[in-house]
Each structure stands twice: as C-alpha cells, then as structure tokens.
Design a protein around this motif. Structure first.
Motif, mmCIF file in Angstrom:
data_model
loop_
_atom_site.group_PDB
_atom_site.id
_atom_site.type_symbol
_atom_site.label_atom_id
_atom_site.label_comp_id
_atom_site.label_asym_id
_atom_site.label_seq_id
_atom_site.Cartn_x
_atom_site.Cartn_y
_atom_site.Cartn_z
ATOM 1 N N MET A 416 0.836 -1.201 0.000
ATOM 2 C CA MET A 416 0.000 0.000 0.000
ATOM 3 C C MET A 416 0.874 1.255 0.000
ATOM 4 S SD MET A 416 -2.979 -1.160 2.699
ATOM 5 C CE MET A 416 -3.735 0.463 2.676
ATOM 6 N N PHE A 417 1.966 1.197 0.774
ATOM 7 C CA PHE A 417 2.881 2.338 0.825
ATOM 8 C C PHE A 417 3.494 2.601 -0.552
ATOM 9 C CE2 PHE A 417 7.196 4.022 1.460
ATOM 10 C CZ PHE A 417 6.894 5.203 2.120
ATOM 11 N N LEU A 418 3.934 1.503 -1.197
ATOM 12 C CA LEU A 418 4.517 1.648 -2.531
ATOM 13 C C LEU A 418 3.496 2.172 -3.529
ATOM 14 C CD1 LEU A 418 6.674 -1.614 -2.751
ATOM 15 C CD2 LEU A 418 7.511 0.743 -2.585
ATOM 16 N N LEU A 419 2.255 1.683 -3.390
ATOM 17 C CA LEU A 419 1.203 2.145 -4.290
ATOM 18 C C LEU A 419 0.953 3.633 -4.107
ATOM 19 C CD1 LEU A 419 -1.032 1.560 -6.359
ATOM 20 C CD2 LEU A 419 -2.537 0.959 -4.433
ATOM 21 N N VAL A 420 0.891 4.059 -2.845
ATOM 22 C CA VAL A 420 0.667 5.478 -2.560
ATOM 23 C C VAL A 420 1.824 6.315 -3.095
ATOM 24 C CG1 VAL A 420 0.485 7.192 -0.715
ATOM 25 C CG2 VAL A 420 -0.823 5.066 -0.575
ATOM 26 N N MET A 421 3.057 5.831 -2.857
ATOM 27 C CA MET A 421 4.226 6.573 -3.338
ATOM 28 C C MET A 421 4.235 6.652 -4.859
ATOM 29 S SD MET A 421 5.742 7.667 -0.707
ATOM 30 C CE MET A 421 7.254 8.269 -1.463
ATOM 31 N N THR A 422 3.824 5.538 -5.502
ATOM 32 C CA THR A 422 3.763 5.530 -6.962
ATOM 33 C C THR A 422 2.734 6.529 -7.463
ATOM 34 O OG1 THR A 422 4.409 3.196 -7.009
ATOM 35 C CG2 THR A 422 3.370 4.089 -8.994
ATOM 36 N N LEU A 423 1.595 6.563 -6.804
ATOM 37 C CA LEU A 423 0.550 7.513 -7.196
ATOM 38 C C LEU A 423 1.019 8.953 -7.008
ATOM 39 C CD1 LEU A 423 -2.611 5.744 -5.705
ATOM 40 C CD2 LEU A 423 -2.032 6.023 -8.133
ATOM 41 N N GLN A 425 4.126 9.953 -7.014
ATOM 42 C CA GLN A 425 5.143 10.240 -8.023
ATOM 43 C C GLN A 425 4.506 10.513 -9.385
ATOM 44 O OE1 GLN A 425 7.985 7.111 -8.543
ATOM 45 N NE2 GLN A 425 9.442 8.379 -9.670
ATOM 46 N N THR A 426 3.494 9.709 -9.710
ATOM 47 C CA THR A 426 2.790 9.904 -10.986
ATOM 48 C C THR A 426 2.108 11.263 -11.025
ATOM 49 O OG1 THR A 426 2.405 7.521 -11.147
ATOM 50 C CG2 THR A 426 1.025 8.961 -12.516
ATOM 51 N N VAL A 431 1.932 16.952 -12.823
ATOM 52 C CA VAL A 431 1.944 18.375 -12.469
ATOM 53 C C VAL A 431 3.138 19.076 -13.111
ATOM 54 C CG1 VAL A 431 2.228 20.003 -10.560
ATOM 55 C CG2 VAL A 431 0.645 18.073 -10.343
ATOM 56 N N GLN A 432 4.295 18.405 -13.068
ATOM 57 C CA GLN A 432 5.508 19.004 -13.626
ATOM 58 C C GLN A 432 5.376 19.195 -15.136
ATOM 59 O OE1 GLN A 432 9.047 16.777 -12.860
ATOM 60 N NE2 GLN A 432 10.417 18.472 -13.408
#
Length: 438
Positions: A416-423, A425-426, A431-432
């Motif tokens: 879940m942490f990786l999924l949240v971090m991936t989201l 980052q995406t 935004v960038q």
C-alpha cells in the motif's frame, strides 16, 4: 415377582402421588442414561435408597462364588464395610453410642420426609433398614469430608491412602442418583459442627469441601449436593427473572462465526454460565475440560430435566456450546482465540487430549435433552445477525486475507505504501509536465 403386592413394594417403581414440594432426587431418565450410562453410575460408593438393591445383588454374586474382584460390586461391598468402620470411629470420637442413638432418633422422626424426597417409592425398604441405611450413609459422608479435608486423622485409612479412591468418592457424592436430602444431613451434623467450630456451620463445611467458597449466596438454598453444583453455576447468570423462554432454532458454529468477523474472548471461570455478545465480540466463560466435566454436567442436566424443566439453564448452556462446537476445527479455533484459552486441558487422560474427542463429548452431551426455552435465545439471534451482515463478513475477509499474520500484514502495508508513493510520483510528474507546457 408377586404382582398381588402394591406396586410401591418393588425397587424402581414410582412414588404415586409424589409431593412436588419435597421431591428432589430422581433416577436419571433412560433417554439420557442410554447415551452414556457411566457418568451417572457410582464407581465405588452407594448413597441413599436408589441403589440400595444393588448391595444385595453384589452380596448374592459373592455368595454364589462369582469372581467379582475387578467389578464395581466388589468396590460397593468394600465401601459398605468401610461405612461401618467410619460409624464406629465417628461414635468413639463424638460421645459414643449416645450420639449415634440420637442420630437414629432424628432420622426416624424425619423418615417420611426423607422418603418423600425421592421420586421413586422406597416402601420396599423396611423402616428399620431405611433408618440404618441413612445413618451409615450420612455418617460416612461427614466422616469422609472431615478426613479428606485433613480435619480428622486419616492415617491408615485405605480410602485416603492415595489420590485415586478419595477423588472417586468425591465424584460419586455429586451423582444425582446417589444423594441424601441436604436437610437431614444439616439437621444431624450442624449441631456437632457448631460444637467443634463455633463460627462454622455444616453448610459452610460442605461448600468449602466442594470448593465453592464465595461462589454461592449466603441465603441460597440447595436440596442436595447435585443441586449445589447446579446452584453455583446458575447464580452467575444475571436477570434470571426477565429471560425469554424460547428455544434456539439455529446458530452458526465457531468456524463460520470467525469467518464472519465474530471475535471470541474467554472471561470468568469454569463455573460461570454468563455469555455476552457486544460489538462483534462473543465473550464465553473458560471451560475446564477434564475427566470429570462430562459427569458433572450430565448429572446437573439430568436434575434440570426432572426438577427444573422451565429453568434448565445448564442444559441451555450445553446446547449453546453444541451449536458453537461442531467439529475439532471449532475446538482448535476456540483454543486460539481470545486473551486466554476458552478450553483448558488439565487431564492426563488421552481421550481428552484430542480436539475431536472434545467436540464429540460436547455434541453427545445434549442428546436426549428437551429444551423448552433458552436463556441464550437473544444472544444466538444477535450472533446470527452479525454473521449475516455482508459488511462484517467483507471486513473479516479483508482482515484474514491481507492481515492474517504479521508477514502478510507487513507485506500489505508495504504494498500500500509503494502504491501510494507511486501515485504521488505519478501525480507529481503530471503536475511538472503541466507546468512545463508553454
């Protein structure tokens, strides 16, 4: 058999009419005895009139030259001789024959009331024989209790030289068919106990002997020792005056309830019958499973079926357990759940070490039991409703699949942490890109 004699003149015949205010000691109904006769059968000592005819049968077998060395009959005859020894030593210690004659007189005065305490007619036992039987049995009980408790010297007593025989007698004294009414024991021995211990009553001595100190009300009444073992259990139930007399028609077993999100917690002690259900947690008293559990419960349940048919709370508790425990998987689950064990093994007997045997014992316990209404009717309904709620079942599945143990729980959290971090980052990348657009 001479059928011209009145029906009451034969062992086992009903007393008719019976006095419902006095009758409290019964022969176990055949529908219960046939399931398993052993828990209702005295192993070594016969008390009262319901098994009085067995003594003459044992003597007859001995006189005919039958080898009864390894049978209950031999134990019964040994104990009849031991009763005479106890009577003589009790008399020598408590003012001799004067006291014994006084006890005989008191028994004779109460003979009709004692006889009326039994569902079966005792008319086939002559008056003098009946009085002597009650005298020997009652003195045996008080003398055994004093010796077993260490109050009186027990050195040289083969009954108490080891552990086995004494414990066997202890258990025999709570069998339903093996009772004397408590009122006569109290009348005979309370004055003697008060002379020896001014601050102690015979009732206190009995409650202490059975280990029920502080577990029964000071004003609680019980009719005999089996009734006492019921009383200490029933008194743990709250709101006895408002319970609904409806039988449980269905309740899911422990394994299914666990899959539906029901939690289990052990509370109280093995004498408690108090079960509660709140916020998805089923709280059940600890249940000590040993060699004597079935014997104790079966005799209490037989008493309830005969004497307390509309307040058979121990029967209701056994039926509740029967719904909860279907197989060894349910037993294993109950052993694992809660802050402490719901089932505790303290027996060295191999037959109770296996969860499957425990499940079988619980299931057979209620065979033949008539259930007019259960104290646990509302609780069973609440538990079933909780299980049927799809939200609760979904939560339970999620918890079991993704948080069933520390490893899967840690892996789930990490994923879940990786999924949240991936989201994140995406989202940051998007935004960038948006910001860099002209």
């Amino acid at each position: 058999m001479n059928f011209n004699q009145p029906r009451e003149m034969y062992p086992g015949m009903w007393r008719y009419p019976m006095n419902p205010d006095l009758c409290c000691i019964y022969r176990v109904p055949n529908r219960l005895r046939e399931v398993n006769p052993e828990p209702y059968t005295p192993q070594i000592v016969l008390i009262g009139p319901l098994h009085h005819s067995v003594k003459s049968q044992a003597l007859k077998a001995l006189y005919l030259g039958d080898d009864i060395t390894y049978t209950k009959s031999m134990a019964y005859l040994d104990m009849e001789e031991h009763k005479k020894t106890y009577l003589a030593e009790f008399a020598a210690r408590i003012e001799g024959e004067t006291t014994i004659d006084e006890l005989r007189r008191m028994i004779k005065e109460e003979e009709e009331t004692i006889r009326a305490s039994y569902q079966e007619s005792t008319a086939w036992i002559q008056s003098s024989e009946f009085v002597e039987m009650v005298l020997h049995d009652s003195v045996f009980i008080i003398e055994f209790i004093l010796r077993f408790s260490g109050v009186v010297e027990k050195k040289g007593d083969p009954l108490l030289a080891g552990l086995s025989l004494g414990i066997t007698v202890y258990h025999d004294l709570i069998l339903l068919e093996n009772q004397l009414p408590f009122f006569i024991l109290d009348k005979l021995f309370n004055p003697i106990v008060r002379r020896i211990w001014p601050h102690l009553t015979f009732r206190d001595l009995i409650i202490s002997f059975f280990g029920f100190q502080g577990k029964i009300g000071r004003n609680s009444k019980f009719r005999h020792f089996t009734d006492l073992t019921r009383c200490v259990r029933v008194e743990t139930l709250p709101n006895l005056d408002v319970w609904k007399s409806k039988p449980i028609e269905h309740m899911y077993n422990a394994e299914k309830l666990d899959s539906g999100g029901v939690k289990f917690k052990a509370v109280g002690n093995d004498l408690s019958l108090c079960v509660s259900f709140k916020n998805g947690c089923l709280k059940i008293p600890c249940l000590t499973v040993d060699d004597s559990l079935e014997m104790k419960l079966r005799n209490i349940m037989a008493l309830e079926q005969c004497h307390y048919p509309n307040n058979a709370h121990v029967c209701s508790y056994a039926l509740f357990l029967d719904y909860l425990i279907d197989t060894d998987k349910d037993v294993d689950l109950l052993l694992e759940k809660g802050n402490s064990f719901i089932l505790i093994y303290i027996s060295i007997n191999i037959k109770f070490v296996q969860p499957a045997k425990v499940a079988q014992m619980v299931n057979k316990l209620v065979t033949g039991i008539v259930d007019p209404g259960s104290y646990y009717y509302d609780i069973a309904g609440e538990v079933n409703e909780y299980y049927r709620n799809p939200v609760n079942r979904s939560k339970a599945i999620l918890k079991r699949v993704y948080f069933g143990n520390p490893w899967t729980g840690t892996a789930t959290i990490a994923a879940m942490f990786l999924l949240v971090m991936t989201l994140i980052q995406t989202w940051a990348s998007i935004v960038q890109v948006k910001q860099n657009e002209p």
